[in-house]
Scaffold this motif. Sequence first.
Motif, short mmCIF file in Angstrom:
data_model
loop_
_atom_site.label_atom_id
_atom_site.label_comp_id
_atom_site.label_asym_id
_atom_site.label_seq_id
_atom_site.Cartn_x
_atom_site.Cartn_y
_atom_site.Cartn_z
N ASP A 192 37.96 31.98 42.93
CA ASP A 192 37.43 30.64 42.70
C ASP A 192 38.34 29.57 43.30
O ASP A 192 37.89 28.46 43.61
N MET A 193 39.63 29.89 43.49
CA MET A 193 40.54 28.94 44.11
C MET A 193 40.61 29.12 45.62
O MET A 193 40.92 28.19 46.37
N ASP A 194 40.34 30.33 46.09
CA ASP A 194 40.38 30.62 47.53
C ASP A 194 39.08 30.27 48.24
O ASP A 194 39.07 30.02 49.45
N VAL A 195 37.96 30.30 47.53
CA VAL A 195 36.65 30.32 48.17
C VAL A 195 36.41 29.14 49.10
O VAL A 195 35.84 29.30 50.19
N ASP A 196 36.85 27.94 48.72
CA ASP A 196 36.60 26.78 49.57
C ASP A 196 37.33 26.88 50.90
O ASP A 196 36.83 26.46 51.94
N HIS A 197 38.54 27.44 50.86
CA HIS A 197 39.31 27.57 52.10
C HIS A 197 38.68 28.64 53.00
O HIS A 197 38.58 28.45 54.22
N PHE A 198 38.27 29.75 52.41
CA PHE A 198 37.58 30.79 53.18
C PHE A 198 36.28 30.24 53.77
O PHE A 198 35.95 30.48 54.94
N ALA A 199 35.53 29.51 52.95
CA ALA A 199 34.25 28.97 53.40
C ALA A 199 34.44 27.98 54.53
O ALA A 199 33.64 27.92 55.48
N ASN A 200 35.50 27.18 54.45
CA ASN A 200 35.77 26.23 55.52
C ASN A 200 36.08 26.94 56.84
O ASN A 200 35.63 26.52 57.91
N ASP B 226 32.78 28.26 58.17
CA ASP B 226 31.93 27.20 58.72
C ASP B 226 32.49 26.65 60.03
O ASP B 226 31.72 26.24 60.91
N ALA B 227 33.80 26.62 60.16
CA ALA B 227 34.40 26.17 61.41
C ALA B 227 34.01 27.10 62.56
O ALA B 227 33.76 26.66 63.68
N ILE B 228 33.95 28.40 62.27
CA ILE B 228 33.53 29.37 63.29
C ILE B 228 32.07 29.21 63.62
O ILE B 228 31.66 29.21 64.79
#
Length: 440
Positions: free
Chosen positions: A363-371, A374-376
Amino acid sequence: MAILLPRREFIRQATAASVMLGAPGPFIQTNGSAAEKVVVGIMGTNGRGEALAQGFAKLPGAEVGYICDVDERAVAKGLKAVQSGGQKKAPKTTGDFRQILDDKSIDALVIAAPDHWHAPAAILALKAGKNVYVEKPCSHNPREGEWLVQAAQKYKKVVQMGNQRRSWPKVVEAINMVKEGAIGRAYFAKAWYANTRVSIGHGKPAPVPAGFNFDLWQGPAPRREYRDNIHPYNWHWFWHWGTGELLNNGTHFIDLCRWGLEVDYPTEVNSVGGRYAFEDDWETPDTQLTNFAFANRKSISWEGRSCNGRNVEGISGGVDFYGEKGTMAIQGNGYTLYDNKNKELKKVSGDSNQITASGPGFDMDVDHFANFRDAIRTGIRPVSSIEDANKSVLLCQLGNIAHRVGHSLSCDPATGRIKNDPDAMKLWGREYDPAWQPVV
């Protein structure tokens, strides 16, 4: 077929896209429509890589295509992590990350190998046309950081560092408040980290464990014999492979300091400390006080205690910002705002999983992974582009260099390069095994 995302995920992506599409940055070649999966290969699953494997397996719009480690036992850990992330399709396995680079179905290499591998592996991945998610620190030494930035710009791929606090919602909120003047002009930030690490003793030459490719593990580093107190974690405390606590954990918190104070490169760096707690093979400091001065009347301090877990302000690692009108204290994914007389004005707690040895929960990592995903897929600039992330890593590396040479460093505030100090500049780079010399 389009991938349907949960409402929270959809809102986050839409918000990120609206903010990030206009952000400056290098042109990035994208991998097609936003409906396509991003397939990643995980390099290194003996620690943090387990959390990365589970996280990317769990992330909508992503898939783990490979688990790679030079230790067969770690490969098994990685496979289990992917399964626990809910991915039905079993990833391929390999002991050599170059197999991932040769596979055209893989979009990105996720690097959680030891520090001495971070930049060399990332550069090879970029040359192979892959995007890169690299754990902190993004490089073992300053020259590698320069090379990695050059490679990202040359090959026009996404490179995101794993300083995931850049994506923690309440941390972002707190940093924005600092920038917007909640404590007046912010001029000083203090960061710290405390742990209760034990002695690593005095290692002895030993046979390389079965199933462990020590030669490939060493990779870019000049060869040394195997000793029984190096693998799987204690390499952190040897300069040959690791970077010490200042980069192991300090990177996260000093990055927040730099971000909130809106500073880049220092004018002066000093550091004191040493191996105080035990007498053993541990080379990097277990106790370290490091200070960074900047040209605009701002400064950062770091206190690292690897072997004494006494908390500062009730937390093992955190950041305080001090300004003309008050203080902003960041604790985990939460913060407390004080006025200049220490009166609490606002307190915000962020819900999160407990941070473990492998890092924060999903839950703390997900936004960074998602970003990163999405950048890719869409070409937005990642929240932790390598051009910016490397500046925080360089601060920590300058702190270690100041410690090792035993005197303060004078730095160019435009580039971060050390001025008029040949002894210190000897530590700007390193020697490499000839077969693995990085070439951008």
